[in-house]
Design a protein around this motif. Sequence first.
Motif, mmCIF file in Angstrom:
data_model
loop_
_atom_site.group_PDB
_atom_site.id
_atom_site.type_symbol
_atom_site.label_atom_id
_atom_site.label_comp_id
_atom_site.label_asym_id
_atom_site.label_seq_id
_atom_site.Cartn_x
_atom_site.Cartn_y
_atom_site.Cartn_z
ATOM 1 N N ASN A 1 6.096 101.774 13.052
ATOM 2 C CA ASN A 1 7.088 102.053 12.009
ATOM 3 C C ASN A 1 7.726 103.413 12.285
ATOM 4 O O ASN A 1 7.024 104.384 12.612
ATOM 5 C CB ASN A 1 6.432 102.054 10.626
ATOM 6 N N LEU A 2 9.033 103.462 12.121
ATOM 7 C CA LEU A 2 9.773 104.681 12.453
ATOM 8 C C LEU A 2 10.281 105.363 11.196
ATOM 9 O O LEU A 2 10.723 104.710 10.243
ATOM 10 C CB LEU A 2 10.957 104.366 13.367
ATOM 11 N N SER A 3 10.243 106.685 11.227
ATOM 12 C CA SER A 3 10.873 107.522 10.207
ATOM 13 C C SER A 3 11.967 108.325 10.899
ATOM 14 O O SER A 3 11.689 109.076 11.849
ATOM 15 C CB SER A 3 9.859 108.467 9.557
ATOM 16 N N VAL A 4 13.191 108.165 10.430
ATOM 17 C CA VAL A 4 14.342 108.814 11.054
ATOM 18 C C VAL A 4 14.739 110.013 10.203
ATOM 19 O O VAL A 4 15.021 109.862 8.997
ATOM 20 C CB VAL A 4 15.520 107.841 11.211
ATOM 21 N N TYR A 5 14.769 111.204 10.811
ATOM 22 C CA TYR A 5 15.147 112.428 10.125
ATOM 23 C C TYR A 5 16.496 112.911 10.682
ATOM 24 O O TYR A 5 16.800 112.712 11.868
ATOM 25 C CB TYR A 5 14.080 113.508 10.318
ATOM 26 N N TRP A 6 17.245 113.570 9.814
ATOM 27 C CA TRP A 6 18.593 114.029 10.184
ATOM 28 C C TRP A 6 18.767 115.504 9.839
ATOM 29 O O TRP A 6 18.212 116.004 8.845
ATOM 30 C CB TRP A 6 19.645 113.209 9.444
ATOM 31 N N ASN A 7 19.574 116.168 10.686
ATOM 32 C CA ASN A 7 19.946 117.549 10.431
ATOM 33 C C ASN A 7 21.284 117.810 11.110
ATOM 34 O O ASN A 7 21.634 117.158 12.099
ATOM 35 C CB ASN A 7 18.888 118.514 10.966
ATOM 36 N N SER A 8 22.051 118.759 10.555
ATOM 37 C CA SER A 8 23.333 119.119 11.143
ATOM 38 C C SER A 8 23.145 120.226 12.163
ATOM 39 O O SER A 8 22.333 121.140 11.965
ATOM 40 C CB SER A 8 24.301 119.584 10.053
ATOM 41 N N GLU A 9 23.880 120.146 13.285
ATOM 42 C CA GLU A 9 23.759 121.169 14.316
ATOM 43 C C GLU A 9 24.343 122.502 13.858
ATOM 44 O O GLU A 9 24.074 123.535 14.481
ATOM 45 C CB GLU A 9 24.457 120.705 15.595
ATOM 46 N N ARG A 10 25.153 122.497 12.807
ATOM 47 C CA ARG A 10 25.721 123.741 12.277
ATOM 48 C C ARG A 10 24.761 124.463 11.327
ATOM 49 O O ARG A 10 25.021 125.594 10.953
ATOM 50 C CB ARG A 10 27.031 123.430 11.545
ATOM 51 N N CYS A 11 23.706 123.779 10.947
ATOM 52 C CA CYS A 11 22.759 124.368 9.997
ATOM 53 C C CYS A 11 21.652 125.085 10.780
ATOM 54 O O CYS A 11 20.941 124.475 11.598
ATOM 55 C CB CYS A 11 22.164 123.274 9.107
ATOM 56 N N TYR A 12 21.542 126.374 10.555
ATOM 57 C CA TYR A 12 20.588 127.201 11.310
ATOM 58 C C TYR A 12 19.262 127.278 10.563
ATOM 59 O O TYR A 12 19.202 127.669 9.397
ATOM 60 C CB TYR A 12 21.172 128.593 11.515
ATOM 61 N N HIS A 13 18.196 126.892 11.251
ATOM 62 C CA HIS A 13 16.837 126.918 10.699
ATOM 63 C C HIS A 13 16.726 126.097 9.415
ATOM 64 O O HIS A 13 16.023 126.491 8.479
ATOM 65 C CB HIS A 13 16.382 128.360 10.436
#
Length: 202
Positions: free
Chosen positions: A16-28
């Motif tokens: 089972n997979l959990s997919v996480y997302w983040n923006s490359e413009r968001c620092y830390h």
Amino acid sequence: MDQALLLIHNELHGTNLSVYWNSERCYHCSFRILVNVSWSGKPGKPSTAAVAVSTQHGSILRLNDTMEEKEVCWLEYKFGEFGNYSLLVKHVHNGVSEVACDLVVNKNPIDSNLPVCVAFLVGVVIIIAVSFLKFLMSLDDFHNWISKAINTRETDRLINSELGSPSRADSLGGDSQPEAWRPPASPPRLRCVDTFRGFVYF
């Protein structure tokens, strides 16, 4: 607006997979859960989950094994507006069993800047046309030519409206055929010889 469709296909057997997302413009910034894709339970038949991803900036996707809490793959990509994408997560057997995450473009995105470019070009053309007309009007020769053309047309219109055109004057005269031109008769004049004769006679 500013979104694309991402289809995540889980072809990993028993994972089972959990997919996480983040923006490359968001620092830390911490990753946010995007979707969970469970195993379909049927060999050879992947399970699929559809999610909307942002297209304003590049995206960072991290796929983890839900049970073992370990990272399966990592992906950085800039999605296009109204595009349709598929993320294929599967095993690759090349001597060592590895997991591959392949991104496939199902439908090309549109150019979101196209309406802005068209509006900008139309504005530039209008500005150039207005500036060119102003430049022509500033020239004395062109201004005099326009004035003469307008005045000539106005004079012709006034003459025709006041005196009428030659065709109207002929129709109002009532003669179907034009009369031959005759020189006007000169009035009788008393010549000097006649005056002398009369004086001698009396």
